[in-house]
Structures are given as structure tokens and as C-alpha cells.
Write an enzyme that holds these catalytic residues in place. Structure first.
Site, PDB file in Angstrom:
ATOM      1  N   GLY A 114      30.312 -15.993  29.927  1.00 16.93           N
ATOM      2  CA  GLY A 114      29.222 -15.477  29.095  1.00 16.93           C
ATOM      3  C   GLY A 114      27.961 -15.390  29.909  1.00 16.93           C
ATOM      4  N   HIS A 115      27.433 -14.183  30.082  1.00 17.85           N
ATOM      5  CA  HIS A 115      26.154 -14.051  30.772  1.00 17.85           C
ATOM      6  C   HIS A 115      25.133 -13.599  29.754  1.00 17.85           C
ATOM      7  CE1 HIS A 115      28.089 -14.173  34.647  1.00 17.85           C
ATOM      8  NE2 HIS A 115      28.854 -13.166  34.317  1.00 17.85           N
ATOM      9  N   LYS A 173      23.726 -18.575  35.996  1.00 18.79           N
ATOM     10  CA  LYS A 173      23.927 -17.799  37.234  1.00 18.79           C
ATOM     11  C   LYS A 173      23.419 -16.373  37.067  1.00 18.79           C
ATOM     12  CE  LYS A 173      28.403 -18.653  36.927  1.00 18.79           C
ATOM     13  NZ  LYS A 173      28.510 -19.726  35.944  1.00 18.79           N
ATOM     14  N   GLN A 199      32.376 -18.728  35.591  1.00 22.16           N
ATOM     15  CA  GLN A 199      32.688 -20.154  35.376  1.00 22.16           C
ATOM     16  C   GLN A 199      32.082 -21.003  36.508  1.00 22.16           C
ATOM     17  OE1 GLN A 199      35.829 -17.991  35.096  1.00 22.16           O
ATOM     18  NE2 GLN A 199      34.811 -17.644  33.154  1.00 22.16           N
ATOM     19  N   ASP A 228      28.151 -21.968  32.834  1.00 23.20           N
ATOM     20  CA  ASP A 228      26.935 -21.791  32.037  1.00 23.20           C
ATOM     21  C   ASP A 228      25.688 -22.337  32.732  1.00 23.20           C
ATOM     22  OD1 ASP A 228      28.607 -20.801  29.937  1.00 23.20           O
ATOM     23  OD2 ASP A 228      29.091 -22.890  29.472  1.00 23.20           O
TER      24      ASP A 228
HETATM   25  P1  IMP Z   1      39.741 -20.281  29.727  1.00 29.32           P
HETATM   26  O1  IMP Z   1      38.971 -19.846  30.929  1.00 29.32           O
HETATM   27  O2  IMP Z   1      39.426 -19.476  28.491  1.00 29.32           O
HETATM   28  O3  IMP Z   1      41.198 -20.373  29.998  1.00 29.32           O
HETATM   29  O4  IMP Z   1      39.276 -21.777  29.369  1.00 29.32           O
HETATM   30  C1  IMP Z   1      39.536 -22.879  30.232  1.00 29.32           C
HETATM   31  C2  IMP Z   1      38.370 -23.861  30.231  1.00 29.32           C
HETATM   32  O5  IMP Z   1      37.271 -23.254  30.895  1.00 29.32           O
HETATM   33  C3  IMP Z   1      37.862 -24.230  28.842  1.00 29.32           C
HETATM   34  O6  IMP Z   1      37.385 -25.570  28.884  1.00 29.32           O
HETATM   35  C4  IMP Z   1      36.694 -23.288  28.623  1.00 29.32           C
HETATM   36  O7  IMP Z   1      35.757 -23.784  27.704  1.00 29.32           O
HETATM   37  C5  IMP Z   1      36.128 -23.239  30.030  1.00 29.32           C
HETATM   38  N1  IMP Z   1      35.401 -22.004  30.310  1.00 29.32           N
HETATM   39  C6  IMP Z   1      35.917 -20.785  30.550  1.00 29.32           C
HETATM   40  N2  IMP Z   1      34.937 -19.904  30.810  1.00 29.32           N
HETATM   41  C7  IMP Z   1      33.780 -20.580  30.754  1.00 29.32           C
HETATM   42  C8  IMP Z   1      32.421 -20.219  30.971  1.00 29.32           C
HETATM   43  O8  IMP Z   1      32.077 -19.075  31.299  1.00 29.32           O
HETATM   44  N3  IMP Z   1      31.517 -21.219  30.797  1.00 29.32           N
HETATM   45  C9  IMP Z   1      31.868 -22.490  30.491  1.00 29.32           C
HETATM   46  N4  IMP Z   1      33.113 -22.865  30.302  1.00 29.32           N
HETATM   47  C10 IMP Z   1      34.077 -21.922  30.426  1.00 29.32           C
END
Ligand code: IMP
Length: 431
Positions: A40-41, A16, A230, A13
Site C-alpha cells: 500500500g503506497h 517508502k 513490503q 509501511d
Molecule cells: P501477503 O504478502 O499478502 O502474502 O502477506 C504476508 C504478510 O506480509 C502478512 O503479515 C501481511 O500483513 C504482510 N504484508 C504484505 N504486504 C505488506 C505491506 O505492504 N505492508 C505491511 N505488511 C505487509
């Protein structure tokens, strides 16, 4: 060098999407190489706000080819929803978007598997986005139950495959539910096949061998922009394991996740927020559980784009950013959301950690150690002015300039961009 990678150096977040959007016009391809609809973009474009979680940010520019690489995990209904959202907004989506035939497919049983494990007991919970990302990558690496996008285009094969996979999944979920079967979902292989064949019909024109497409592009002298999903601290190998995502979010994922060899990467841009956020569980040394944190959360609208969860907020952590900048091979950093910090009498930057009575300058590679690290802060004066109208470095109050300079010094990298608002023009270019 023909390729650039934009990568977040914190826990995701970092905004980017804005940097990718600014750079995409100078590139022929924008490529996602990791993650899925967990990213999330939020992109403000032409006065409108688009929230994409699976499609590359480049898709808003039809002149650019947007590529979902083989390292991404694809949930077909989400893919189609995002395409429909853009088409409804008058943005053409056609042969400017492609998805790898080697990308793995997310099924509803992946989400159910994740829900059961995440809710069974707090011990194993990571605080995931619930999008089935982890279970889908597990199936990919485990090889027995994975289904690739290309397989969706072979109806007989898909039916046979799901008739093999789904009964296993149902048994697995019964075991995970551990007697709590009241809310347990069961899946029917044939129904699922019929549903996914309908998606496949619509996805077919987008599916191709994206690795070859990119290699051909490189041969033809085209320019590629890689868009990490991420942040680097969520990288499955180098992040704060086990509180990470299941893919390589660092640029090391480019090679495996797209098929483009790393030697083509000539520029790596590390994106940081002027403070830090994290969603989900895991250690966070500079976290603010007070009014200051609440204020940054409110002003920065720090709520997850995908899940709506309030993000955890903390001061900028230079120890963490030095670590990820090194792993990423970042050439420069961009400092985002600086405007959110206006109005604080003073600001803190974490320059080291205290661990077992010692001061450490390096980030521990082990989360259990990180949990016991306390931040050592340097305090800088804040500024009260609204900086969202600043367009040159010299427009910024002296304290804001000093703050940005110090971030660059501590990260050991030049700052190339400072962002003072979500719009494209709310940007200060430093080089
Ligand atoms: P997953 O990717 O859904 O398996 O989540 C694993 C961890 O990564 C969790 O703590 C999520 O909140 C975090 N996470 C996954 N995608 C994002 C993102 O795009 N932004 C921030 N945190 C993320």
C-alpha cells in the site's frame, strides 16, 4: 552508479512511497521488482491523496517511465482500476507505464486458495493481505500452473492453459475446504479466459520485455530507481519466516525481479519509521499493547492501506534495523513519521534482546527464537512541540534531534532525511 534502491528496513509501511516520490524526478525509470497489490503506497501529491497498491509510485510523474518488473505478481483488474483512478484525476497514463511480459498473473482462484488456507485453522494462518500473492508465487515457482502476463496476449494458448489449470485448482480447493463446501467458489475455465482476455485487450499496450528496456536504458546512461514493496523483515528468505511475504523485498530481489544486475546499484536507501509497526501475525519484540501503542496508532493513522486492519505498533527496534540494514547493504537511512512521536514524555529504543538470561546484540535468524526475545530498552526524553513545521535539523527540539541521532548511531548509518509529515515539503534533508 546509475541505480538507486529504496527499501523498507522494518515490517513494511515505512512510508517508502514518499522517499520514492522525492527522488523520482531525478530518475528516468521507477521500477517495482517484487510483491503485488499487497503493497500500500499512500502518496500525497498536489494536495490530493492517492492510494496505489500495484503501480509504481513514479506513475504520478508522467516524465518518468514506471516499470512493473518480472518479479511482481499482477492482478489485472487492479492494474486497470489504478490506471483508471489516475486518468480520472487528470494524470496521464500511457507509454510512461510498462509491465513485464514475464510477470505472473493473479487469478481469483489464487485468492480463494489463500482464503481457504488462512481461514481453515489458525495454525497455518499468517495474516496475509488476501490478495492471492502467496498462491501466485507458489504457481510461479512450481511451474505447472503459473501464467505470465505475456500469455494473456495469446488467446488460444490462454484458453488451453486455463482448461488445464482450472480443474486442478477446483479439485485443490475442494480438498482445502475439507467438507466445508457451503462457501466454496468453483471456477469455470472458459469464463475466466473470456474475462482475462478482456483485461488483456486493455493491458496490451503496456506489456513489454522490461528487462531489455532497462538494459537499453542503462546503455543510454539513464538512471533507475528501484522501489521495494513490503519491508525487509517480510523478505521470504531473511525475514521472520513463516510470517513473511512470498517475495524478496530486500534489494537482493532487484536482480531477479527486474533483470538488472546488482552491480548497477550505487545507492541503497533504507527507510525506517521512528517507531515500528507490523500487520499480520508473527513475533514483534517491541510491541506495545497499551495506551502508548494506541496513541501512536491513532496519531500515525496506523491502519493498513490495503486491508484497513489496525497495524500493530511498538518502539523502534535497533537490533532488527541493524540486521536488515546489513542484509540490504544500506548506505544511509531516512527516518519517517517523527512527528507522530511528539507529546510523549519519554521514548524507548530497543538496543538489545534478552534471550534465555543472556543479552544479545544480534537479531536471531530464527522466528521461534525471536518469539522468546525480550527487548532491552534505552529511554530517551521526549518532546512536546508540534514538529510538523520544522524544515531544518536545527528547527527540531533538542530531544528530537537526540532521538534521530541515536537511531543513526544504533543503526550504524548516516541519517539522510527526517520526515515530519506526509507532504513533500514536510521533509528535513540532512545531506
Ligand atoms: P501477503 O504478502 O499478502 O502474502 O502477506 C504476508 C504478510 O506480509 C502478512 O503479515 C501481511 O500483513 C504482510 N504484508 C504484505 N504486504 C505488506 C505491506 O505492504 N505492508 C505491511 N505488511 C505487509
Amino acid at each position: 552508479m546509475p541505480a538507486t534502491c529504496v527499501v523498507g528496513l522494518q515490517w513494511g509501511d515505512e512510508a517508502k512511497g514518499k522517499i520514492v516520490d522525492l527522488l523520482s524526478a531525478d530518475h528516468d525509470f521507477v521500477v517495482r521488482y517484487n510483491g503485488g497489490a499487497n503493497a500500500g503506497h499512500t502518496i500525497v501529491w498536489g494536495g490530493r491523496t492517492f492510494k496505489l497498491s500495484l503501480l509504481p509510485t513514479g506513475v504520478l510523474k508522467p516524465s518518468v517511465k514506471s516499470v512493473i518488473g518480472n518479479g511482481v505478481v499482477v492482478y489485472p483488474p487492479r492494474f486497470l482500476e489504478e490506471v483508471d483512478q489516475l486518468v480520472a484525476a487528470g494524470i496521464p497514463v500511457g507509454d510512461n507505464l510498462v509491465v513485464s511480459n514475464h510477470a505472473h498473473v493473479i487469478f481469483p482462484y489464487h485468492m480463494e486458495e489463500e482464503r481457504l488456507v488462512e481461514t481453515a485453522e489458525t495454525r497455518g494462518a499468517i495474516g496475509t493481505t488476501g490478495r492471492g500473492i502467496g498462491p501466485c508465487y507458489q504457481d510461479k515457482v512450481g511451474r505447472r500452473f503459473g501464467v505470465r502476463v505475456g500469455e494473456l496476449l495469446r488467446p488460444d494458448h490462454l484458453r488451453e492453459r486455463l482448461r488445464y489449470v482450472v480443474p486442478y485448482k477446483n479439485r485443490l480447493m475442494t480438498a482445502y475446504a475439507n467438507g466445508h463446501t457451503d462457501t466454496l467458489k468453483r471456477f469455470d475455465a472458459d469464463q475466466l479466459t473470456d474475462e482475462y482476455l478482456r483485461y488483456a485487450e486493455r493491458m496490451k499496450p503496456f506489456v513489454t520485455d522490461t528487462a531489455r528496456l532497462l538494459h537499453d536504458g542503462l546503455h543510454a546512461g539513464k538512471k533507475i530507481l528501484f522501489e521495494a514493496a513490503q519491508g525487509s523483515l517480510l523478505d521470504v528468505d531473511h525475514g521472520t519466516y513463516p510470517y513473511v511475504t512470498s517475495s524478496s523485498s530486500l534489494p537482493s530481489g532487484v536482480w531477479t525481479g527486474s533483470g538488472v544486475p546488482a552491480r548497477n546499484l550505487g545507492r541503497i536507501i533504507g527507510v525506517v519509521k521512528a517507531y515500528t509497526t507490523r500487520v499480520g501475525r508473527g513475533p514483534f519484540p517491541t510491541e506495545l499493547n497499551d495506551d502508548t501503542g494506541e496513541r501512536i496508532r491513532k496519531v500515525g493513522r496506523e491502519y493498513g492501506t490495503v486491508t484497513g486492519r489496525p497495524r500493530r505498533v511498538g518502539w523502534f527496534d535497533a537490533v532488527a534495523v541493524r540486521y536488515t540494514a546489513t542484509l540490504a547493504g544500506a548506505d544511509e537511512i531516512t527516518v519517517m513519521l517523527l512527528d507522530v512521536l511528539s507529546g510523549h514524555p519519554e521514548l524507548k529504543l530497543c538496543t538489545a534482546y534478552r534471550y534465555d538470561g543472556e543479552t544479545r546484540a544480534h537479531f536471531p535468524s530464527d522466528s521461534f527464537e525471536l518469539e522468546r526475545c525480550e527487548p532491552v530498552f534505552e529511554t530517551l526524553p521526549g518532546w512536546s512541540e508540534d514538529i510538523s513545521m520544522c524544515r531544518k535539523l536545527t528547527d527540531l527540539p533538542a530531544a528530537a534531534r537526540r532521538y534521530v541521532d541515536r537511531i543513526g548511531e544504533l543503526a550504524g548509518l548516516p541519517v539522510s532525511v527526517v520526515s515530519v509529515g506526509p507532504d513533500r515539503d514536510q521533509t528535513i534533508h540532512l545531506k
